[in-house]
Design an enzyme around this catalytic site. Sequence first.
Site, short mmCIF file in Angstrom:
data_model
loop_
_atom_site.label_atom_id
_atom_site.label_comp_id
_atom_site.label_asym_id
_atom_site.label_seq_id
_atom_site.Cartn_x
_atom_site.Cartn_y
_atom_site.Cartn_z
N SER A 1 34.82 42.14 34.57
CA SER A 1 34.13 43.34 35.05
C SER A 1 34.34 44.46 34.06
O SER A 1 35.38 44.53 33.39
CB SER A 1 34.67 43.75 36.42
OG SER A 1 34.21 45.04 36.78
N TYR B 1 42.22 46.00 41.00
CA TYR B 1 41.10 45.21 40.48
C TYR B 1 41.02 45.28 38.95
O TYR B 1 40.92 44.24 38.29
CB TYR B 1 39.81 45.68 41.14
CG TYR B 1 38.59 44.86 40.79
CD1 TYR B 1 38.39 43.59 41.33
CD2 TYR B 1 37.61 45.36 39.93
CE1 TYR B 1 37.25 42.85 41.01
CE2 TYR B 1 36.48 44.63 39.62
CZ TYR B 1 36.31 43.38 40.16
OH TYR B 1 35.19 42.65 39.85
#
Length: 252
Positions: A144, A157
Amino acid sequence: MRGLNGKAGVIAGGGRGIGAATATRLAEEGAAVVIGDIQGEWAEATAQRIRDAGGKATGFALDICDPASVQAMVKTCLDTYGRLDYFHANAAGGTQGDIDALTIDLAVFDRSIELNLKSYLICTQAAVPVMLEQGGGAMLYTSSGAAYGGAPWQVAYPVAKNGVHALMRHVAARYGKQGIRANVVCPGLVLTEAAREHLNDEYMEAGLKRAASPRLGKPEDLAAMSAFLMSDDAEWITGQVISVNGGMAMRD
């Protein structure tokens, strides 16, 4: 695309979004695909659409955090298609409560690491030994832009996705001479089903303003790059983080 026709492999997290689009693209290129997803009905629905279009696909109800489940998915690919040429680890989630390094509950942090990083190690341990025995294969991990974005609203994350980059480079460096390639595909803001459900218009408009593109991403954008990285056309690409983000971040 060269070198996908007749191959077979797995997408772990392929029921919807980027994974489903990638499974569809692989099938269009002549590859067989086992589609795993925690929502088994999504995986089977995507597989059925591929079969209806003349492709080869199998749905599998997968818990990517359970080594036995991942091993069973690999076995399904071997039993059904006779080989494992590629493995795409494509999990993401566990972001609820992931807000600030000083206040995040450790259980929230642990869950994010388990889902977004440890699961990729589990996938690696299930797939790479099979590929080594075959004489080679391609590992692909979805990361990501959060891994390098410096987000003030999230900590676990991005930490997990940075760990994925290190895992990928370890696999590329350790097993490259034995025919294993490993890469990361790093999406920007992609309008998957989940993004449309959870992101508001203001967030998406802000993302579009940051992009050097007239639109936000589509799952098919990532599918094209992912299929390429798992094909023989990419046989000299390994150890790389490839950003597909419409210019939202411009990096070497």
